[in-house]
Write an enzyme that holds these catalytic residues in place. Structure first.
Site, PDB file in Angstrom:
ATOM      1  N   LYS A  69       3.799 -26.168   4.361  1.00 15.69           N
ATOM      2  CA  LYS A  69       3.120 -26.416   5.547  1.00 15.69           C
ATOM      3  C   LYS A  69       3.378 -27.805   6.013  1.00 15.69           C
ATOM      4  CE  LYS A  69      -0.380 -22.603   4.811  1.00 15.69           C
ATOM      5  NZ  LYS A  69       0.239 -22.209   3.490  1.00 15.69           N
TER       6      LYS A  69
HETATM    7  C1  LIG Z   1       0.870 -20.712   3.563  1.00 18.49           C
HETATM    8  C2  LIG Z   1       1.601 -20.410   2.449  1.00 18.49           C
HETATM    9  C3  LIG Z   1       2.506 -18.906   2.632  1.00 18.49           C
HETATM   10  C4  LIG Z   1       1.969 -18.017   3.813  1.00 18.49           C
HETATM   11  O1  LIG Z   1       2.515 -18.589   5.239  1.00 18.49           O
HETATM   12  P1  LIG Z   1       1.989 -17.786   6.209  1.00 18.49           P
HETATM   13  O2  LIG Z   1       2.621 -18.602   7.489  1.00 18.49           O
HETATM   14  O3  LIG Z   1       0.560 -18.003   6.300  1.00 18.49           O
HETATM   15  O4  LIG Z   1       2.368 -16.469   6.388  1.00 18.49           O
HETATM   16  C5  LIG Z   1       3.414 -18.922   1.899  1.00 18.49           C
HETATM   17  N1  LIG Z   1       3.761 -19.543   0.640  1.00 18.49           N
HETATM   18  C6  LIG Z   1       3.085 -20.712   0.616  1.00 18.49           C
HETATM   19  C7  LIG Z   1       3.365 -21.631  -0.356  1.00 18.49           C
HETATM   20  C8  LIG Z   1       1.942 -21.072   1.466  1.00 18.49           C
HETATM   21  O5  LIG Z   1       1.424 -22.454   1.504  1.00 18.49           O
END
Ligand SMILES: *Cc1c(COP(=O)(O)O)cnc(C)c1O
Length: 474
Positions: free
Chosen positions: A92
């Site tokens: 993120k």
């Molecule tokens: C947020 C997240 C996801 C999922 O991603 P999306 O964009 O919500 O589908 C997968 N793995 C981790 C470690 C995350 O923090």
């Protein structure tokens, strides 16, 4: 970027999806920042070159522990796109380092005088990445609510030790849904809106439905393809597959946009944990959230409503907003909908889907470590397991990029458990325990937790979240 959500409750989408500005061959010689500029300028046509380049330079700097920002790591015949080299060791960061820059630039451009107040509910990774992204950004305050019983020890420690003069962190009694519902209520609270306006604040969210979070994610699929070309791993124009551990559908949607822009991506493989609402949807065309909710080892994918799917439906329906509105209304009213036959056909042409449970997740972490000496986190393990299932069923051996979304050190307890360790160390000592067992170094941002003091220890009930907001603005 400034508004987040449209007034009618829908998500913003680009007026059109632009083609790649230069050939994939030309992209091969570019740095990550140059690629980011080439891609994002196609969408952000009302930013000047200088504004956008400044945003990118500030977002993707030494905060990342590698100049490549999103490096590809080859393990056997697969490539892992490691997206966890940012300041909070989760993918993120790639979007949340960029969003504050875009918001600040947009605000300046519009001549807005108000300060921005960011309110966010988090199930773990978003909160910390948002805090780090908005830390000490001028004329901005950020307050993060996390569920008291819903985040890992390391995740909690990352948040409550957050530095910065404009940040606040508060635990909420209950689970993620309680925190999320509470924040939604704050956004709808007219009395609060009035009070904020009087104090010169403008409310915003760092939620993954903001277009400013989706856009930066398109970049790394394009940079991954050019990296593969540069390394000679694929021929000119050769197709690849991508396999993405998915929750809110933001990351895999970005891959879909990259494909629409012209990157030769054949199949997008959507990997879920036991909360497999997307697996069923992509296979049958029926989205049905009426099912039990599971707390799994890959908590960032514990989601039953994948918000960004709405954007995919818009494209697959031929940009039929009325049809998409109907689906979303059915979802709100009865928790399910079934898409039309033409949409189903397109889904099957482009997507594959699968899921795995916690036992398979652990087994995958163990096997990957023992056979390849590559340490992966539970989310990445879900993706790898689903890819193996897909390859077995389909016989499709197209070169594949597996998206690796978090450092294994963010989920030490699960990873150590998978490696057969039964006695776990307490607090930050667990980081060293995993490092000693594997010889893999602890990422610097997590190692630094040892010397940080706790700044935020408040816990409130859902009903008292508003008091925290007002307290913060005093
Ligand atoms: C947020 C997240 C996801 C999922 O991603 P999306 O964009 O919500 O589908 C997968 N793995 C981790 C470690 C995350 O923090």
């Amino acid at each position: 970027v400034l508004k987040g959500l449209a007034d009618d409750g829908g998500l913003f989408v680009p007026e059109r999806i632009p083609a790649l500005p230069v050939s994939l061959g030309e992209l091969k010689g570019m740095t990550y920042q140059e690629t980011a500029y080439a891609v994002m300028k196609q969408f952000l046509t009302d930013f000047t070159e200088e504004e956008l380049k400044t945003c990118i330079a500030r977002a993707y700097d030494r905060k990342f522990d590698t100049p490549e920002i999103a490096p590809l790591r080859k393990v056997e015949d697969l490539c892992y796109l490691e997206l966890f080299h940012g300041p909070t060791s989760a993918f993120k960061d790639v979007a949340l380092c960029m969003l504050p820059q875009l918001l600040t630039a947009a605000k300046a451009q519009k001549g807005m005088k108000e300060d921005i107040l960011i309110l966010t509910a988090t199930s773990g990774d978003t909160g910390k990445a948002a805090l780090e992204g908005f830390k000490d950004v001028s004329k901005t305050q950020i307050l993060v609510f996390y569920p008291k019983d819903g985040v890992s020890d390391i995740q909690q420690l990352q948040m409550v030790t957050q530095e910065g003069g404009n940040v606040g962190v508060c635990a909420v009694v209950g689970n993620f849904d309680d925190a999320q519902t509470g924040v939604k209520k704050l956004f709808a609270d007219e009395e609060l809106a009035q009070q904020l306006a009087e104090r010169g604040y403008f409310l915003s969210s760092a939620n993954s439905i903001n277009w400013g979070r989706v856009l930066p994610q398109i970049v790394y699929y394009i940079s991954a393809y050019s990296d593969l070309r540069r390394e000679g791993a694929i021929e000119k124009g050769q197709e690849i597959n991508v396999c993405v551990p998915t929750g809110n559908f933001g990351n895999i949607l970005a891959a879909y946009y990259a494909k629409m822009m012209g990157v030769p991506i054949k199949t997008l493989i959507c990997a879920s944990n036991e909360n497999n609402v997307l697996t069923d949807f992509l296979r049958t065309g029926v989205y049905d959230r009426n099912r039990p909710f599971h707390n799994t080892l890959s908590p960032s994918m514990d989601i039953l409503i994948s918000s960004n799917l709405e954007r995919l439906l818009f494209e697959l329906s031929g940009r039929d907003d009325k049809q998409v509105t109907e689906y979303m209304e059915q979802l709100a009213e009865k928790g399910s909908y079934e898409v039309s036959v033409p949409i189903k056909t397109k889904l099957h042409q482009t997507f594959a889907a699968g899921y795995c449970d916690d036992a398979q997740t652990k087994e995958t972490i163990r096997r990957m470590w023992e056979e390849q000496h590559y340490l992966i986190d539970p989310h990445t393990a879900v993706a790898f397991d689903v890819l193996e299932q897909y390859r077995k069923e389909s016989g499709d051996e197209t070169p594949t990029v597996v998206v690796s979304t978090a450092s294994p050190f963010k989920f030490c307890d699960s990873v150590l458990g998978a490696l057969g360790v039964t006695e776990l160390a307490e607090g930050t000592a667990i980081l060293d325990q995993l490092a000693e067992l594997t010889g893999v170094p602890v990422p610097a941002p997590l190692a630094a937790l040892k010397n940080k003091s706790v700044r935020f220890s408040q816990t409130v009930s859902k009903e008292h979240m508003v008091d925290q907001v007002l307290e913060m603005l005093k």
